[in-house]
Design a protein around this motif. Structure first.
Motif, PDB file in Angstrom:
ATOM      1  N   SER A  32      17.931  10.119 -66.649  1.00 52.26           N
ATOM      2  CA  SER A  32      17.056  10.989 -67.425  1.00 52.26           C
ATOM      3  C   SER A  32      16.108  11.722 -66.505  1.00 52.26           C
ATOM      4  N   GLY A  34      14.368  15.168 -67.465  1.00 54.44           N
ATOM      5  CA  GLY A  34      13.364  15.469 -68.486  1.00 54.44           C
ATOM      6  C   GLY A  34      13.641  14.692 -69.759  1.00 54.44           C
ATOM      7  N   GLY A  35      14.908  14.346 -69.962  1.00 51.81           N
ATOM      8  CA  GLY A  35      15.284  13.539 -71.119  1.00 51.81           C
ATOM      9  C   GLY A  35      15.310  14.294 -72.429  1.00 51.81           C
ATOM     10  N   THR A  36      15.089  15.610 -72.383  1.00 48.75           N
ATOM     11  CA  THR A  36      14.953  16.358 -73.645  1.00 48.75           C
ATOM     12  C   THR A  36      16.205  16.236 -74.503  1.00 48.75           C
ATOM     13  N   ARG A  56      11.727  10.393 -63.598  1.00 50.19           N
ATOM     14  CA  ARG A  56      10.395  11.005 -63.482  1.00 50.19           C
ATOM     15  C   ARG A  56       9.554  10.304 -62.430  1.00 50.19           C
ATOM     16  N   ILE A 107      10.154  22.473 -73.482  1.00 46.81           N
ATOM     17  CA  ILE A 107      11.387  21.993 -72.850  1.00 46.81           C
ATOM     18  C   ILE A 107      11.360  22.297 -71.357  1.00 46.81           C
ATOM     19  N   VAL A 110       9.536  20.021 -68.750  1.00 41.54           N
ATOM     20  CA  VAL A 110      10.071  18.722 -68.321  1.00 41.54           C
ATOM     21  C   VAL A 110      11.547  18.800 -67.919  1.00 41.54           C
TER      22      VAL A 110
END
Lengths: 328, 213
Positions: A32, A34-36, A56, A107, A110
């Motif tokens: 992950s 940004g994991g959005t 992160r 979005i 990240v």
């Protein structure tokens, strides 16, 4: 959300080792950045990961630096950083434009370069839990179904379109992708990173499950290079491309000496228009040349029942992109 | 709520937890919800939680600053930041609309930048500075942006307002006097089902001292 484990990685090497270890234990790891998109897929049940390897906490692979070999962009650089970077804006305007066209500020703040290019397809069958090729099944439901947003080039057996806006730009700039895995690093040209469904119906790229896209190196464009990213959406903002055109042209005066034209949103991979590139070489950029380039752009297209609108859309977008790069 | 009858001082008093008052709408809803939940799922012991707690779910202790207050708190790894703010810390100003990173109602500032709090795991906020709509007013005074929202009738139903305010706050910190186009670009990730976009943009521009032609 179902119970899952978050593992903070301290480095790229730590992350890929952790992912390999998780796999060895019989669990499913997902990186992950940004994991959005990942979190949405986990919530929806379309991604089976039960361990998130959180990047992160990784401090490397975030830089954007201009050096002798070109511009180096860490895979974990956010899209906001890319679109705001002075070197990118000056040397690779198409990349800045493409990054700025992605999603929303929330979005882009990240979402990472690597994540944008490795996001899963947005086909509504896949995203709604159909057991299609992309989910490991044996069927593409779009073929005889709702295929208005599907591929007009390179389709079969799956007809997804590649959703990344920055990927075609990096193919057009002939970037080199550096992949990091538990057994070391390897380099792949951008165009060879993405694979057609006829080669691999499940995965959209060559990454192994424990590999990461760590860094992208864009060779410094020669003098007199101009570029743009032109995105057509089915609404004014906040969605993927119906078609995106990445155009990189080297000019001598107003004459094209070398061109790269690569499309987003119309094929399962960033789709290079070699016939258009060859047509443009040596010609001045005039309205008539641009119009012909647009006509040539759809040669060989194989539309499905409900996506024929992408043909005139592609022609118009390529024409506008090429003409938009005519000398002053 | 109309701007001509809105009095921030009265409004604040109404939500002052120390002030004598009848049960708030939230308390009423939570009580009602608990009754419904108890009659169907007996294990819902904490009605304020959006989801049942699971003793076996992996947990991590994080340290996060929210509106300048540091919280050392144990979270389930699967909790989103929005769930932590609302259910763990009790800051219910942050709204969950779509819970899939599309509508923007859950927007908060993370280290100064707008993010969808439904799209972040709470554990990813370890060490971060988070600002929510509750942190905008200072010393009992609404921020100039909040005042501009009131004056320009920017909220209709109000559900998207906390997210709009946070995106616009980030814009104004980077660009103190934005144009309408800059406001629209900054707010593109905040949907308003009442479709009150024009008034929202006017409020943001007005907060920066400008006017929409």
């Amino acid at each position: 959300m179902r119970a899952l484990i978050n593992l903070d990685a301290n480095s790229i090497s730590d992350a890929v080792q952790a992912a390999a270890q998780v796999r060895a234990e019989g669990r499913i790891a997902a990186f992950s950045g940004g994991g959005t998109d990942l979190l949405q897929q986990i919530k929806d049940g379309t991604d089976p990961a039960d361990v998130i390897v959180n990047l992160r906490t990784v401090n490397e692979a975030r830089e954007i630096e201009e050096g002798a070999g070109g511009i180096s962009i860490g895979g974990l650089a956010t899209l906001t950083r890319v679109m705001e970077n002075a070197a990118v804006r000056a040397r690779l305007p198409a990349l800045a434009q493409a990054a700025e066209s992605v999603g929303t500020p929330q979005i882009r703040n990240v979402a990472t370069v690597a994540g944008n290019m490795t996001q899963r397809p947005w086909c509504w069958y896949y995203r709604n839990g159909f057991n299609c090729f992309k989910a490991g099944g044996e069927e593409c439901f779009s073929v005889n179904g709702e295929n208005g947003q599907h591929a007009i080039f390179g389709g079969g057996p799956s007809f997804i379109v590649h959703p990344s806006d920055i990927a075609p730009v990096l193919v057009a700039f002939e970037a080199i992708f550096q992949l990091a895995g538990p057994d070391g690093e390897r380099e792949v040209p951008a165009a060879e990173f993405f694979v057609l469904p006829r080669v691999d119906p499940v995965n959209e790229n060559v990454l192994d499950e424990s590999e990461l896209l760590a860094r992208i190196v864009v060779p410094s464009p020669p003098e007199n290079t101009v570029s743009s990213y032109y995105k057509v959406m089915d609404r004014a903002a906040w969605t993927h491309a119906e078609i995106g055109v990445a155009t990189v042209i080297r000019r001598d005066g107003n004459a094209v000496t070398d061109a790269r034209v690569v499309l987003s949103g119309v094929a399962p991979i960033p789709w290079r228009l070699r016939a258009v590139e060859e047509f443009l070489a040596g010609k001045p950029i005039t309205a008539e040349v641009a119009r012909e380039a647009g006509e040539i752009s759809i040669e060989g297209a194989q539309p499905l029942a409900k996506n024929r609108h992408k043909l005139p859309m592609t022609s118009a977008a390529v024409e506008r992109s090429v003409f938009g790069l005519a000398a002053g | 709520m109309h701007s001509d009858s809105f009095d921030p001082a009265t409004e604040r008093q109404a939500v002052d937890p120390d002030a004598p008052q009848s049960p708030s709408r939230r308390e009423f809803l939570e009580t009602t919800g608990a009754t419904v939940a108890a009659s169907t799922v007996a294990s819902f012991a904490t009605p304020a939680m959006a989801q049942p707690t699971d003793a076996a779910a992996p947990r991590t202790t994080i340290s996060v600053s929210v509106n300048g207050v540091r919280h050392e708190i144990e979270v389930e790894d699967r909790w989103t930041l929005a769930e932590l703010l609302r259910d763990g810390i009790g800051l219910t100003g942050t709204k969950i609309g779509c819970d899939r990173g599309e509508c923007g109602a859950c927007t908060v500032l993370m280290n100064g930048a707008p993010v969808y709090s439904c799209g972040q795991l709470a554990v990813w906020a370890d060490g971060a500075e988070v600002r929510t709509v509750e942190g905008l007013a200072r010393n009992g005074e609404l921020s100039p942006l909040q005042q501009a929202f009131v004056v320009n009738n920017a909220p209709q139903c109000g559900f998207c307002t906390p997210g709009q305010l946070m995106s616009a706050t980030a814009l104004l910190e980077a660009t103190p006097s934005p144009t309408a186009d800059q406001a629209r670009a900054a707010l593109v990730g905040n949907l308003c089902r009442c479709s009150n976009y024009n008034a929202i943009v006017e409020a943001v521009v007005a907060a920066g001292g400008g006017g929409v032609a």
